[in-house]
Design an enzyme around this catalytic site. Structure first.
Site, PDB file in Angstrom:
ATOM      1  N   ASP A 192      -4.209 -13.538   3.244  1.00  0.00           N
ATOM      2  CA  ASP A 192      -3.316 -13.615   4.396  1.00  0.00           C
ATOM      3  C   ASP A 192      -1.899 -13.161   4.028  1.00  0.00           C
ATOM      4  OD1 ASP A 192      -2.508 -14.412   7.013  1.00  0.00           O
ATOM      5  OD2 ASP A 192      -3.992 -16.014   6.938  1.00  0.00           O
ATOM      6  N   ASP A 220      -4.293 -14.261  15.821  1.00  0.00           N
ATOM      7  CA  ASP A 220      -5.489 -15.104  15.811  1.00  0.00           C
ATOM      8  C   ASP A 220      -6.180 -15.191  17.171  1.00  0.00           C
ATOM      9  OD1 ASP A 220      -4.509 -15.489  13.313  1.00  0.00           O
ATOM     10  OD2 ASP A 220      -4.517 -17.672  13.388  1.00  0.00           O
TER      11      ASP A 220
END
Ligand code: GLA
Length: 502
Positions: free
Chosen positions: A267, A328
């Site tokens: 990430d 997301d």
């Protein structure tokens, strides 16, 4: 007359315009290390007339816009998004000024924050943010040989977020097998954020108490004929606030390999403060890609930087087999549709060993209707997207199982030609998508993004063919010799067929 022209006229007659009033909060403010955030937090406020705008930049999230900023009782009040804290998606913040000094109060995760700040500049903030090691220069492209077709599996984040442990991961591996999902092609059991503990005296990252023995866990998952994945972030903190790989890249890659992992999702969180441009983000991903390669263990490398900096153009070169194209997903139709239809990456950049990743599946989590989930699956299959399930596999209903294991739909996603399908025709709320397959047939999908059922006529031209000899419905398996006069597509629903030319 424009304000600029008016100002110029006033200037020629020797008058100046009154400056637009600013709030006392306007400007750049810095707050040193507000635990638990490492480094400096920066707050920027600008006002224009009555309108106030601003953002807060932390090492974790990078810049986050202030929501609903307003001045009440002499304090600046705003809300800020807390993307990874499911229980508190936004938090309230307040800033007061005493003798020109700001005092910031709010909350990050479980920690209330109350901290005094001072005026500064973005440059000061960056200089104070972190004493960080220089990134290596961008190395040579890393050859990719994994993921000839889009990876398939399960990941813990969508359902469990941080509430994940060894027992649950083992239970998911068991359920993957007992449901038949493994045999339908889903192979990876991926632990997302929330497994990390602290580093030991040598800097080796240890799992937290919920994961007593990573190697034993990996062995268990492997014993089920499955593969196992893990998660980290290039910054000092992951998105959920756990220890990231910053400054320990080679060490962490080695731990992941030693434990027996087969997949790393990496990430950008908290790397955003200092890896803020295409060059540094790319170098930082390359650093981990090269470290994974140096371990000698084959690991899929999944880049999660939300599609920034044209990642599809360099994702393969840093060793990535998939790269997120969006922020997301959440378990609702508007978010899923926005991502799946409009933010699923450039089809020209996807293909064997390198895939656009519009994020994990929500099928089975309960936030969408059957038609909406069918659209979700159809879109992901047409897009040759990675199929990472995100529900509790132990609670897979027969309907969910049927949707996730439909062999024809999976075959479209996994087609060896690896073409990412795309819209070939749009008509109001209706979209027709085409995806050419390895055997010369063409998958076609009809999507209805509207709120009422609608009818649409398909033609051979939609598939780039001159005539059609056979039609197979992918969801039902029914076959026909020709296209019907029209298809009825339910509201927010989808139809998927494969056609064969004459
Ligand atoms: C980011 C990612 C998510 C998930 C969380 C974990 O938001 O985009 O997919 O990995 O971090 O904190």
């Amino acid at each position: 007359m424009s304000r600029a022209l008016f100002a110029a006229l006033m200037a020629t007659i020797g008058m100046t315009m009154p400056a637009a009033a600013k709030t006392p909060f306007d400007g750049v403010w810095l707050f040193d290390k507000a635990p638990p955030t490492p480094g400096v937090t920066m707050m920027e406020v600008r006002s224009k007339g009555a309108k106030i705008e601003g953002r807060v930049t932390t090492l974790w999230y990078g810049p986050v816009e202030m929501l609903n900023p307003r001045i009440e009782g002499g304090k600046l009040l705003f809300e800020a998004r807390n993307i990874n804290d499911r229980d508190h998606p936004t938090r309230n913040w307040s800033v007061s000024l005493t003798d020109g000094k700001p005092h910031l109060e709010g909350q990050i995760w479980e920690s209330p924050i109350a901290i005094d700040g001072y005026r500064g500049t973005a440059r000061d903030a960056k200089a104070r943010a972190f004493k960080f090691a220089a990134l290596p220069p961008l190395g040579r492209p890393i050859p990719g040989k994994l993921a000839a077709t889009p990876p398939m599996g399960w990941s813990s984040w969508n359902k469990f977020a941080e509430h994940i442990d060894d027992r649950t991961v083992r239970a998911m591996a068991d359920a993957m097998v007992s449901t038949g999902l493994r045999d339908a092609g889903y192979r990876y059991i991926n632990i997302d954020d929330g497994w990390q503990g602290k580093r030991d005296a040598n800097g080796v990252l240890q799992p937290n108490a919920k994961f007593p023995d990573m190697k034993a866990l990996a062995d268990y998952v492997h014993s089920k004929g499955l593969k196992i994945g893990i998660y980290s972030s290039q910054g000092p903190r992951t998105c959920a606030g756990y220890e990231g790989s910053y400054g320990h890249v080679a060490q962490d890659a080695k731990s992941f390999a030693d434990w027996g992992f087969d997949y790393l999702k990496y990430d950008l969180c908290s790397g955003e403060w200092f890896y803020a441009d295409a060059d540094t983000v790319q170098r930082s991903y390359h650093e981990m890609g090269a470290a994974l390669q140096a371990t000698g263990r084959e690991m899929i490398f999944s880049l999660c930087e939300y599609g920034r900096f044209d990642v599809g153009r360099w994702g393969r070169d840093v060793g990535g087999q998939l790269w997120r194209t969006t922020g997301d997903i959440t378990d609702d139709y508007p978010t899923m549709a926005k991502i799946g239809f409009d933010r699923n990456g450039d089809p020209a950049l996807a293909g064997p060993h390198g895939w656009n990743d519009p994020d994990m599946l929500e099928v089975g989590n309960g936030g969408m209707s059957a038609d909406e989930y069918r659209t979700h699956m159809t879109l992901w299959a047409m897009s040759a997207a990675p199929l990472m399930m995100g529900h509790d596999l132990r609670e897979t209903s027969p309907e969910t199982l049927a949707m996730l294991t439909n062999r024809r739909v999976i075959a479209i996603d996994q087609d060896a030609r690896g073409v990412q399908g795309k819209a070939v025709r749009k008509q109001g709320a209706l979209e027709v998508w085409a995806k050419p397959l390895a055997d010369g047939r063409v998958a076609l999908a009809l999507f209805n993004r509207g709120g009422a059922s609608a009818a649409l006529t398909l033609t051979a031209a939609d598939a780039g063919l001159s005539s059609i000899a056979q039609v197979e419905d992918q969801w039902s398996g029914a076959t026909m010799a020709a296209l019907p006069a029209s298809y009825a597509v339910p509201a927010r629903g989808a139809v998927m067929i494969v056609v064969k030319g004459q």
